[in-house]
Design a protein around this motif. Structure first.
Motif, short mmCIF file in Angstrom:
data_model
loop_
_atom_site.label_atom_id
_atom_site.label_comp_id
_atom_site.label_asym_id
_atom_site.label_seq_id
_atom_site.Cartn_x
_atom_site.Cartn_y
_atom_site.Cartn_z
N TYR A 121 -3.35 -31.11 54.23
CA TYR A 121 -3.16 -32.06 54.78
C TYR A 121 -3.16 -33.15 53.33
O TYR A 121 -1.76 -33.83 52.48
N ARG A 122 -4.47 -33.55 52.92
CA ARG A 122 -4.30 -34.43 51.75
C ARG A 122 -4.14 -34.61 50.70
O ARG A 122 -3.75 -34.57 49.76
N ARG A 123 -4.13 -33.23 50.05
CA ARG A 123 -3.82 -32.37 48.71
C ARG A 123 -2.43 -31.81 48.98
O ARG A 123 -1.59 -32.75 47.75
N ILE A 124 -1.97 -32.13 49.94
CA ILE A 124 -0.34 -31.74 50.23
C ILE A 124 0.46 -33.11 50.02
O ILE A 124 1.52 -33.03 49.70
N ARG A 125 -0.22 -34.38 50.78
CA ARG A 125 0.72 -35.40 50.76
C ARG A 125 0.10 -36.33 49.14
O ARG A 125 1.59 -36.55 49.32
N GLU A 126 -0.95 -36.11 48.40
CA GLU A 126 -0.67 -36.09 47.73
C GLU A 126 0.11 -35.72 46.56
O GLU A 126 1.11 -36.57 45.60
N ARG A 127 0.05 -34.32 46.49
CA ARG A 127 1.28 -33.78 45.79
C ARG A 127 2.50 -34.28 45.95
O ARG A 127 3.88 -34.15 45.01
N LEU A 128 3.12 -34.65 47.54
CA LEU A 128 4.59 -34.99 47.72
C LEU A 128 4.37 -36.42 47.40
O LEU A 128 5.49 -36.34 47.02
N GLY A 129 3.86 -36.79 46.99
CA GLY A 129 4.05 -38.42 46.68
C GLY A 129 4.28 -38.18 44.70
O GLY A 129 5.08 -38.95 44.43
N ASP A 130 3.70 -36.99 44.35
CA ASP A 130 3.93 -36.93 43.03
C ASP A 130 5.20 -36.04 43.10
O ASP A 130 6.20 -36.83 41.63
N GLU A 131 5.81 -35.44 43.72
CA GLU A 131 7.50 -35.13 43.48
C GLU A 131 8.23 -35.98 43.91
O GLU A 131 9.05 -35.75 43.79
N GLU A 132 7.31 -37.16 44.22
CA GLU A 132 8.37 -38.22 45.54
C GLU A 132 9.34 -38.18 46.30
O GLU A 132 10.92 -37.51 45.83
N ALA A 133 8.54 -36.66 47.01
CA ALA A 133 10.03 -35.85 47.67
C ALA A 133 10.59 -36.89 48.89
O ALA A 133 9.74 -37.44 49.77
N ILE A 134 11.70 -36.35 49.34
CA ILE A 134 12.38 -37.57 50.65
C ILE A 134 12.28 -36.34 51.81
O ILE A 134 11.70 -35.02 51.81
N ASP A 135 12.33 -37.39 52.86
CA ASP A 135 11.38 -36.55 54.04
C ASP A 135 10.49 -36.20 54.07
O ASP A 135 9.93 -35.37 54.19
#
Length: 228
Positions: free
Chosen positions: A52-66
Motif C-alpha cells: 500500500y505504501r509503495r503504491i501510494r508513493e508511486r501514485l503521488g509521483d504519477e499525480e494520478a487522479i482518483d
C-alpha cells in the motif's frame, strides 16, 4: 532569507513528519504489527501495508487522479486480497491504531506556535495526503481549514497543487500570502511553488534552494512565541 510574516495571512501545515516525529511512531507501530503477526500467525497485514505504501508513493509521483480507487484496487490485486479487506486493514493500521501514540510524538512548541499565529491574526490550514481530522484531535491541535487529498473535488496527492489551491481559495487569500510548512521538499516544497505559495521545510540540515528550519522554537518563528 528572512520571511516577511507581515505579508503572510495563511499558514498551512503538512501533518505526517511535520507535526509529529515519524520515527518513534513507526517503532511503536512496528512493535504492534509484529505482535499481531505472531499472535495471529498472519503475514497479510504486513504484506498489505508494505505494498500500500509503495503504491501510494508511486501514485503521488504519477499525480494520478482518483488515486484512492487506484490505490485500493492495485494493492488488492498485488496482495490477493479483496478491496474491502484492504480498506479494513488500512483503516485499522494506518488511520486508527496510530492515534493513541501521536500526542507523545508531537514536536515540541507546536501548541505555542499555533496559539501565536492566531494571536497575530493568521489563519491556519492543514494540507495532508492522509485523513487529518482525527490526527489533529489526537495531537491537541486545531486549524481553520483542513484539506485531505482524498476530499471530493481534490482526488490527487502532492505534489499536484490542486489541494493547496483549493485551501487557498477557501481561505480567501492570495497564493503569495500563503506559507506551506512541511518536511519534504519533493512534495510539500514543490506543491507550494506550483501553487505560487512560499515554502518552509522542516529539516535538521540545510537543503539547497529551500528555506529550512530545524525546530518550532526556531528564531524564524520568534514573532509568534512568547518569551517565558
Amino acid at each position: 532569507m528572512p520571511l516577511d510574516w507581515d505579508n503572510v495571512h495563511l499558514v498551512v501545515f503538512d501533518v505526517d513528519g511535520t507535526l509529529y516525529r515519524q520515527r518513534p511512531l513507526r517503532i511503536k507501530m512496528a512493535r504492534d504489527i509484529l505482535l499481531h503477526t505472531l499472535l495471529k500467525r498472519d503475514l497479510n497485514v504486513v504484506a498489505v501495508l508494505a505494498r500500500y505504501r509503495r503504491i501510494r508513493e508511486r501514485l503521488g509521483d504519477e499525480e494520478a487522479i482518483d488515486f484512492e480507487r487506484a490505490l485500493i484496487s492495485q494493492t488488492a490485486a498485488a496482495t490477493a486480497n479483496s478491496p474491502d479487506r484492504v480498506r479494513a486493514i488500512v483503516s485499522e493500521w494506518v488511520e486508527r491504531r496510530p492515534l493513541k501514540y501521536l500526542a507523545a510524538c508531537r514536536y515540541p512548541g507546536l501548541p505555542q506556535l499555533f496559539a501565536g499565529l492566531r494571536r497575530s491574526g493568521k489563519s491556519i490550514g492543514i494540507l495532508s495526503d492522509y485523513p487529518a481530522e482525527a490526527k489533529l484531535e489526537a495531537l491537541g491541535l486545531s486549524a481553520n481549514y483542513v484539506v485531505f487529498a482524498g476530499d471530493e473535488g481534490i482526488g490527487v496527492l502532492k505534489p499536484h497543487p490542486r489541494g493547496l489551491e483549493s485551501l487557498i481559495a477557501t481561505a480567501g487569500v492570495k497564493p503569495q500570502q500563503t506559507v506551506l510548512i512541511g518536511d519534504r521538499a519533493d512534495r510539500d516544497g514543490i506543491v507550494a511553488r506550483r501553487a505560487g505559495a512560499q515554502a518552509l521545510i522542516r529539516s535538521s540540515k540545510p537543503i539547497e534552494g529551500w528555506r529550512t528550519f530545524a525546530r518550532f522554537d526556531d528564531a524564524l518563528f520568534s514573532p509568534f512565541l512568547v518569551s517565558s
